[in-house]
Write a protein that holds these residues in place. Structure first.
Motif, PDB file in Angstrom:
ATOM      1  N   TYR A   1       0.840  -1.203   0.000  1.00 11.03           N
ATOM      2  CA  TYR A   1       0.000   0.000   0.000  1.00 11.03           C
ATOM      3  C   TYR A   1       0.871   1.247   0.000  1.00 11.03           C
ATOM      4  O   TYR A   1       1.891   1.312   0.694  1.00 11.03           O
ATOM      5  CB  TYR A   1      -0.903   0.006   1.248  1.00 11.03           C
ATOM      6  N   ARG A   2       0.472   2.225  -0.819  1.00 15.28           N
ATOM      7  CA  ARG A   2       1.121   3.540  -0.774  1.00 15.28           C
ATOM      8  C   ARG A   2       0.027   4.598  -0.699  1.00 15.28           C
ATOM      9  O   ARG A   2      -0.920   4.558  -1.491  1.00 15.28           O
ATOM     10  CB  ARG A   2       1.938   3.800  -2.043  1.00 15.28           C
ATOM     11  N   SER A   3       0.189   5.528   0.199  1.00 20.48           N
ATOM     12  CA  SER A   3      -0.791   6.612   0.308  1.00 20.48           C
ATOM     13  C   SER A   3      -0.661   7.539  -0.905  1.00 20.48           C
ATOM     14  O   SER A   3       0.356   7.518  -1.617  1.00 20.48           O
ATOM     15  CB  SER A   3      -0.538   7.424   1.585  1.00 20.48           C
TER      16      SER A   3
ATOM     17  N   GLN B   1      -2.410   1.455  -8.435  1.00 22.13           N
ATOM     18  CA  GLN B   1      -3.020   0.281  -7.803  1.00 22.13           C
ATOM     19  C   GLN B   1      -2.527   0.144  -6.364  1.00 22.13           C
ATOM     20  O   GLN B   1      -3.211  -0.442  -5.528  1.00 22.13           O
ATOM     21  CB  GLN B   1      -2.676  -0.991  -8.592  1.00 22.13           C
ATOM     22  N   HIS B   2      -1.362   0.697  -6.091  1.00 22.71           N
ATOM     23  CA  HIS B   2      -0.826   0.595  -4.730  1.00 22.71           C
ATOM     24  C   HIS B   2      -1.694   1.356  -3.725  1.00 22.71           C
ATOM     25  O   HIS B   2      -1.786   0.965  -2.566  1.00 22.71           O
ATOM     26  CB  HIS B   2       0.615   1.091  -4.681  1.00 22.71           C
ATOM     27  N   GLN B   3      -2.347   2.425  -4.162  1.00 23.95           N
ATOM     28  CA  GLN B   3      -3.200   3.171  -3.221  1.00 23.95           C
ATOM     29  C   GLN B   3      -4.419   2.349  -2.813  1.00 23.95           C
ATOM     30  O   GLN B   3      -5.043   2.613  -1.786  1.00 23.95           O
ATOM     31  CB  GLN B   3      -3.626   4.523  -3.827  1.00 23.95           C
TER      32      GLN B   3
ATOM     33  N   ILE C   1       1.206  -5.694  -4.908  1.00 26.41           N
ATOM     34  CA  ILE C   1       2.515  -5.978  -4.298  1.00 26.41           C
ATOM     35  C   ILE C   1       3.604  -5.883  -5.367  1.00 26.41           C
ATOM     36  O   ILE C   1       3.432  -6.380  -6.478  1.00 26.41           O
ATOM     37  CB  ILE C   1       2.565  -7.399  -3.687  1.00 26.41           C
ATOM     38  N   ASP C   2       4.702  -5.238  -5.008  1.00 24.29           N
ATOM     39  CA  ASP C   2       5.923  -5.342  -5.809  1.00 24.29           C
ATOM     40  C   ASP C   2       6.818  -6.346  -5.088  1.00 24.29           C
ATOM     41  O   ASP C   2       7.097  -6.186  -3.895  1.00 24.29           O
ATOM     42  CB  ASP C   2       6.656  -3.995  -5.879  1.00 24.29           C
ATOM     43  N   PHE C   3       7.226  -7.373  -5.813  1.00 27.93           N
ATOM     44  CA  PHE C   3       8.056  -8.416  -5.214  1.00 27.93           C
ATOM     45  C   PHE C   3       9.539  -8.216  -5.551  1.00 27.93           C
ATOM     46  O   PHE C   3       9.879  -7.626  -6.588  1.00 27.93           O
ATOM     47  CB  PHE C   3       7.651  -9.797  -5.747  1.00 27.93           C
TER      48      PHE C   3
ATOM     49  N   TRP D   1       6.451  -2.843 -19.029  1.00 24.84           N
ATOM     50  CA  TRP D   1       6.413  -4.158 -18.375  1.00 24.84           C
ATOM     51  C   TRP D   1       6.972  -4.067 -16.958  1.00 24.84           C
ATOM     52  O   TRP D   1       8.043  -3.494 -16.737  1.00 24.84           O
ATOM     53  CB  TRP D   1       7.263  -5.108 -19.221  1.00 24.84           C
ATOM     54  N   GLU D   2       6.225  -4.627 -16.004  1.00 24.97           N
ATOM     55  CA  GLU D   2       6.709  -4.704 -14.618  1.00 24.97           C
ATOM     56  C   GLU D   2       6.530  -6.136 -14.130  1.00 24.97           C
ATOM     57  O   GLU D   2       5.459  -6.506 -13.665  1.00 24.97           O
ATOM     58  CB  GLU D   2       5.928  -3.740 -13.705  1.00 24.97           C
ATOM     59  N   CYS D   3       7.587  -6.916 -14.245  1.00 29.38           N
ATOM     60  CA  CYS D   3       7.476  -8.340 -13.901  1.00 29.38           C
ATOM     61  C   CYS D   3       7.221  -8.551 -12.411  1.00 29.38           C
ATOM     62  O   CYS D   3       6.781  -9.626 -12.001  1.00 29.38           O
ATOM     63  CB  CYS D   3       8.756  -9.075 -14.326  1.00 29.38           C
ATOM     64  N   TRP D   4       7.439  -7.524 -11.596  1.00 23.52           N
ATOM     65  CA  TRP D   4       7.360  -7.655 -10.133  1.00 23.52           C
ATOM     66  C   TRP D   4       6.022  -7.203  -9.540  1.00 23.52           C
ATOM     67  O   TRP D   4       5.781  -7.393  -8.360  1.00 23.52           O
ATOM     68  CB  TRP D   4       8.471  -6.790  -9.505  1.00 23.52           C
ATOM     69  N   HIS D   5       5.164  -6.588 -10.362  1.00 20.41           N
ATOM     70  CA  HIS D   5       3.955  -5.950  -9.818  1.00 20.41           C
ATOM     71  C   HIS D   5       2.712  -6.819 -10.056  1.00 20.41           C
ATOM     72  O   HIS D   5       2.306  -7.044 -11.198  1.00 20.41           O
ATOM     73  CB  HIS D   5       3.775  -4.565 -10.468  1.00 20.41           C
ATOM     74  N   PHE D   6       2.102  -7.289  -8.970  1.00 18.18           N
ATOM     75  CA  PHE D   6       0.910  -8.136  -9.050  1.00 18.18           C
ATOM     76  C   PHE D   6      -0.223  -7.507  -8.241  1.00 18.18           C
ATOM     77  O   PHE D   6       0.007  -6.930  -7.183  1.00 18.18           O
ATOM     78  CB  PHE D   6       1.208  -9.540  -8.512  1.00 18.18           C
TER      79      PHE D   6
HETATM   80 ZN   LIG Z   1       4.061  -1.721  -8.201  1.00 14.65          ZN
END
Ligand SMILES: [Zn+2]
Length: 279
Positions: free
Chosen positions: A158-160, A191-193, A198-200, A241-246
């Motif tokens: 989560y990010r504000s 999407q983080h808000q 999650i970024d892994f 592309w962000e392979c880490w962001h789900f």
């Molecule tokens: Zn992310």
């Protein structure tokens, strides 16, 4: 004839049938003929499905494979029904947020749960948190990973709005606005808000080739996690592309996305958004 053409033709036939049906009703309003009475009952949602699908972008339409519209609707309702099990006093788990769809600066998910390092996963920092549904799904994913000998590393959650604002401004200073737009969300559009993303790992492209990255890519959907920004879809998602962001959307939605939307989350969420706004 390719598969997409067949599905589109099928839809055109359905539209045609509907207009024919409406005409016959108005022209013989009082007395129906025997053959009309014998007609099978048509699912009224097919007409809505036609309207919504035709309103989608050409690229989204092209991503939808050949199939039976009744089966599509049945699968859609499974996805919508699952959500009834989740809390109703917060945004939908299918809430569309992107460069065009935003939340306010004051939006904070309800009952955020702190994500601390534990037996199931490691963390990169100590101020992480998720929506309760996403937290439970992280537990589920992490247990499965551990069974395969992998301990996940959770690096961002989560990010504000305010945090995202600082982050985006920092990237603009570093790389210029045009480039920052391609990999970082403006505040209110991340999407983080929503507390469901999650970024892994290392949050770098090469993470995708690590054992952990490959495992997550392979198994995330079995636990309800969907890759948000796949390779080759920057013009659709707005991001490289962000392979880490789900993003957590639930197992049923992951199946629906794979079966009907070429496994592209953005297409499915755009469709659900349009479906729920349509009459
Ligand atoms: Zn992310």
């Amino acid at each position: 004839m390719n598969k997409n053409k067949i599905f589109q033709l099928l839809l055109i036939v359905l539209v045609f049938d509907f207009s024919a049906c409406a005409k016959s009703k108005s022209s013989s309003a009082v007395k129906q003929t025997a053959s009309e009475q014998a007609q099978p009952v048509i699912n009224p949602e097919l007409e809505k499905l036609n309207r919504v699908l035709f309103s989608m972008s050409d690229r989204c339409k092209a991503a939808i494979p050949n199939g039976n519209p009744e089966e599509f609707l049945a699968d859609l309702h499974k996805v919508l029904d699952v959500e009834k099990n989740f809390r109703s006093d917060d945004l939908s788990l299918y809430f569309l947020i992107d460069k065009k769809h935003k939340v306010g600066s004051d939006y904070v998910p309800k009952d955020l749960m702190a994500v601390k390092g534990n037996d199931l996963w490691n963390v990169s920092r100590n101020d992480l948190s998720l929506r309760p549904e996403a937290y439970a799904a992280l537990e589920d994913l992490s247990r499965a990973a551990l069974n395969d000998g992998i301990k996940l590393l959770v690096s961002s959650t989560y990010r504000s709005y305010q945090y995202q604002e600082g982050l985006f401004n920092r990237y603009v200073k570093q790389d210029g606005e045009a480039l920052a737009e391609r990999y970082s969300a403006r505040p209110g559009t991340s999407q983080h808000q929503l507390g469901v993303a999650i970024d892994f790992g290392s949050i770098t492209d090469d993470w995708g080739d690590t054992k952990m990255g490959k495992w997550v890519y392979e198994h995330a959907a079995e636990h309800g996690w969907s890759l948000s920004f796949p390779q080759g879809y920057e013009d659709v998602t707005g991001y490289m592309w962000e392979c880490w962001h789900f993003r957590y959307i639930g197992k049923e939605a992951c199946r629906f996305q794979k079966k009907w939307f070429s496994d592209i989350q953005q297409f499915m969420l755009e469709f659900i958004d349009a479906w729920e706004k349509a009459e």
